[in-house]
Design an enzyme around this catalytic site. Structure first.
Site, mmCIF file in Angstrom:
data_model
loop_
_atom_site.group_PDB
_atom_site.id
_atom_site.type_symbol
_atom_site.label_atom_id
_atom_site.label_comp_id
_atom_site.label_asym_id
_atom_site.label_seq_id
_atom_site.Cartn_x
_atom_site.Cartn_y
_atom_site.Cartn_z
ATOM 1 N N HIS A 40 0.831 -1.201 0.000
ATOM 2 C CA HIS A 40 0.000 0.000 0.000
ATOM 3 C C HIS A 40 0.869 1.257 0.000
ATOM 4 O O HIS A 40 1.649 1.477 0.923
ATOM 5 C CB HIS A 40 -0.877 -0.031 1.245
ATOM 6 N N HIS A 82 -0.911 10.895 -1.754
ATOM 7 C CA HIS A 82 -2.216 10.458 -1.270
ATOM 8 C C HIS A 82 -3.131 11.618 -0.890
ATOM 9 O O HIS A 82 -4.267 11.707 -1.353
ATOM 10 C CB HIS A 82 -2.053 9.531 -0.062
#
Length: 289
Positions: A40, A82
């Protein structure tokens, strides 16, 4: 759901040194009966998220799938980050103190290239940069890895679907070899994923969320994966998803996130998920191996 208009922009390269390929001590894919393990934002439990260092760390651990997040700068460059704001993972407050709230979309690529995206995580990563999408896929390719690419907040960036596909095409990631088994594009935005499917039907796509079972037939028209958070999962839901056939003629898959401990990894693996997205891919891999 309505498909948004899309537009084409070009991208510019920001230079970065490339390390030698890293050997893969173990495969990430546990086996025919086990879930695929996805790092991730790279191996973000061990290196600053979404940086090239996190890709390298995943490769060192033998992890072949990495996930990343794509946004767009003010001047049209696609970068890997992100948060909508640069505040949490860079030193933007020090470099540009008068530019709050430091949104990615309000900065040029050259300005973002000045930022330190590693020191917040650890002093050994001081000087790490926010990579462009081009730089990121170069590094993933360098390690012979595979990519789960998330279009982050696409509503902020009209046309980002076409722009992302353009970069991927320019970098050789839309050939048969890549689209057959090395690339998935996902998003929380169903319209965005439908747009990707309409623009490039060969590309495998995933929807981030937990749609009601009654809604799955509609999602199966344009999404190959349904990717929910692990807290929303049950064995019956995974079975329901698997019962539908996606746009490429195969059962829908389930990749769940973000699992970082062995007990949870074993539990969701017992639900027969197809993939587990994790900040600590070695922990998950060892738990489900």
């Amino acid at each position: 759901m309505h498909v948004r208009a899309v537009a084409v922009t070009t991208t510019a390269l920001l230079g970065v040194a490339l390390t030698a390929p890293l050997s893969h001590a173990r495969a990430d894919e546990v086996g025919d009966d086990g879930p695929t393990v996805v790092a991730h934002r790279g191996a973000s439990g061990y290196a600053p998220e979404n940086t090239l260092a996190a890709v390298d760390r995943a490769a060192e651990l033998g992890i072949r799938w990495v996930e990343n997040d794509v946004q767009r700068t003010r001047d049209g460059e696609l970068v890997v980050l992100h948060d909508e704001s640069l505040e949490r993972t860079t030193d933007v407050e020090e470099v540009f103190p008068d530019r709050a709230p430091w949104k990615v979309k309000d900065f040029t690529a050259a300005e973002i290239a000045r930022l330190d995206a590693g020191s917040w995580f650890g002093s050994e990563y001081a000087g790490a940069r926010v990579p462009t999408l081009e730089q990121y896929v170069h590094r993933v390719e360098h390690h012979h890895q595979k990519l789960l690419l998330e279009l982050k907040s696409p509503g902020l960036y009209p046309g980002i679907e076409r722009e992302t596909l353009k970069v991927l095409a320019n970098e050789g990631w839309l050939d048969r070899r890549h689209v057959a088994g090395r690339l998935v594009v996902q998003s929380f935005d169903a319209d965005s994923i439908r747009t990707v499917h309409d623009l490039k039907p060969a590309v495998k796509t995933g929807f981030l969320g937990t749609p009601a079972v009654s809604e799955l037939p509609a999602y199966a028209e344009f999404a190959d994966q349904i990717n929910p958070s692990y807290g929303s999962l049950s064995m019956s839901y995974v079975s329901a998803v698997h019962a539908f056939t996606g746009p490429h003629g195969r059962p829908l898959e389930v990749f769940t996130w973000t699992v970082n401990d062995a007990d949870t990894a074993r539990r969701v693996a017992g639900y027969d998920v197809d993939g587990i997205i994790t900040n600590k891919p070695d922990v998950v891999r060892d738990a489900v191996d």
